[in-house]
Scaffold this active site. Sequence first.
Site, mmCIF file in Angstrom:
data_model
loop_
_atom_site.group_PDB
_atom_site.id
_atom_site.type_symbol
_atom_site.label_atom_id
_atom_site.label_comp_id
_atom_site.label_asym_id
_atom_site.label_seq_id
_atom_site.Cartn_x
_atom_site.Cartn_y
_atom_site.Cartn_z
ATOM 1 N N ASP A 120 0.923 -0.779 0.122
ATOM 2 C CA ASP A 120 -0.101 -0.353 -0.034
ATOM 3 C C ASP A 120 0.749 1.086 -0.190
ATOM 4 O O ASP A 120 2.254 0.980 0.521
ATOM 5 C CB ASP A 120 -0.793 0.156 1.193
ATOM 6 C CG ASP A 120 -1.707 0.987 1.245
ATOM 7 O OD1 ASP A 120 -2.729 1.306 0.193
ATOM 8 O OD2 ASP A 120 -1.762 2.067 1.882
ATOM 9 N N GLU A 135 1.293 6.104 0.489
ATOM 10 C CA GLU A 135 0.328 6.543 0.652
ATOM 11 C C GLU A 135 0.850 7.748 -0.459
ATOM 12 O O GLU A 135 2.133 7.914 0.021
ATOM 13 C CB GLU A 135 0.324 7.210 2.401
ATOM 14 C CG GLU A 135 -0.180 6.321 3.172
ATOM 15 C CD GLU A 135 -1.937 6.025 3.356
ATOM 16 O OE1 GLU A 135 -2.558 6.684 2.360
ATOM 17 O OE2 GLU A 135 -2.909 4.803 3.283
ATOM 18 N N HIS A 139 -4.796 4.141 6.330
ATOM 19 C CA HIS A 139 -4.365 5.207 5.483
ATOM 20 C C HIS A 139 -2.729 5.636 6.525
ATOM 21 O O HIS A 139 -2.673 6.062 5.860
ATOM 22 C CB HIS A 139 -5.374 6.923 5.850
ATOM 23 C CG HIS A 139 -6.952 6.931 5.002
ATOM 24 N ND1 HIS A 139 -6.430 6.080 3.796
ATOM 25 C CD2 HIS A 139 -8.071 6.934 5.411
ATOM 26 C CE1 HIS A 139 -7.984 6.360 3.579
ATOM 27 N NE2 HIS A 139 -8.984 5.893 4.376
ATOM 28 N N ASP A 169 -2.238 -0.771 6.264
ATOM 29 C CA ASP A 169 -3.581 -1.174 5.185
ATOM 30 C C ASP A 169 -3.409 -2.148 4.426
ATOM 31 O O ASP A 169 -4.201 -3.342 3.724
ATOM 32 C CB ASP A 169 -3.589 -0.452 3.691
ATOM 33 C CG ASP A 169 -4.472 1.515 4.804
ATOM 34 O OD1 ASP A 169 -5.300 0.969 6.596
ATOM 35 O OD2 ASP A 169 -4.598 2.143 4.092
#
Length: 223
Positions: free
Chosen positions: A22, A24, A162, A167
């Site tokens: 994942d 961000e 998040h 995540d």
Amino acid sequence: MISSFQDSLFATPEKRSVVVFDFETTGMSPQQGDRVIEVGAVRLEDGQIVDQFQSLINPGALLDPFISDLTGISNAMLAEAPSASSIIRDFYHFIGSDPMVAHNASFDKLFLDAEFSRLGYRIPTAVGCSMLIARRLFPHAPNHKLGTLVSFLDLPTTDRFHRALADASMTAFLWTRLESELRQRYNINPVPFDVLQRLGRISLSNVESFLLKEARKLGHVSC
């Protein structure tokens, strides 16, 4: 608790690994100059999390307040973080030859492509999307956001949403559940990665026939 959850979902006679990851980011589009600010990944081997990778990344620009509020990542935290080149290079080596998984993979793959291309890399393996597969196996979920599916399927939660590693870990629990569904509904065991990957591209009306056909090809359903 997490260990027992994984043990109950996934037990196969051979070792199979995937890297669940994942990102961000500073925004929605690498084409508009947005960059990765955090990468998180876990390696699933035979359904168990056996390794992890996590780092903040200094994007060389200030974050929008919305992103800071959403992620809890501050400009002060990023000011002390490593540059993208060193972290993305390490992440490339962490992936190795394992196939990859992300939730809403089209988003993460855009950024993966962009960051790898800066270093002259290409994505080395196939990428599967847990969101697309969940839409086909759990069409009656309220929606197919990660947080909704974690609640709907009563999956373990870690830390907060998040943040990249949290995540990625929750996506890994979702991935084991998706594999478990194919074992339980269609007696497909082990579950080939390419079957799950192709399932994400099948129309909802053709899911049943597709999976029955795959089960027959694999010798798990009599003709």
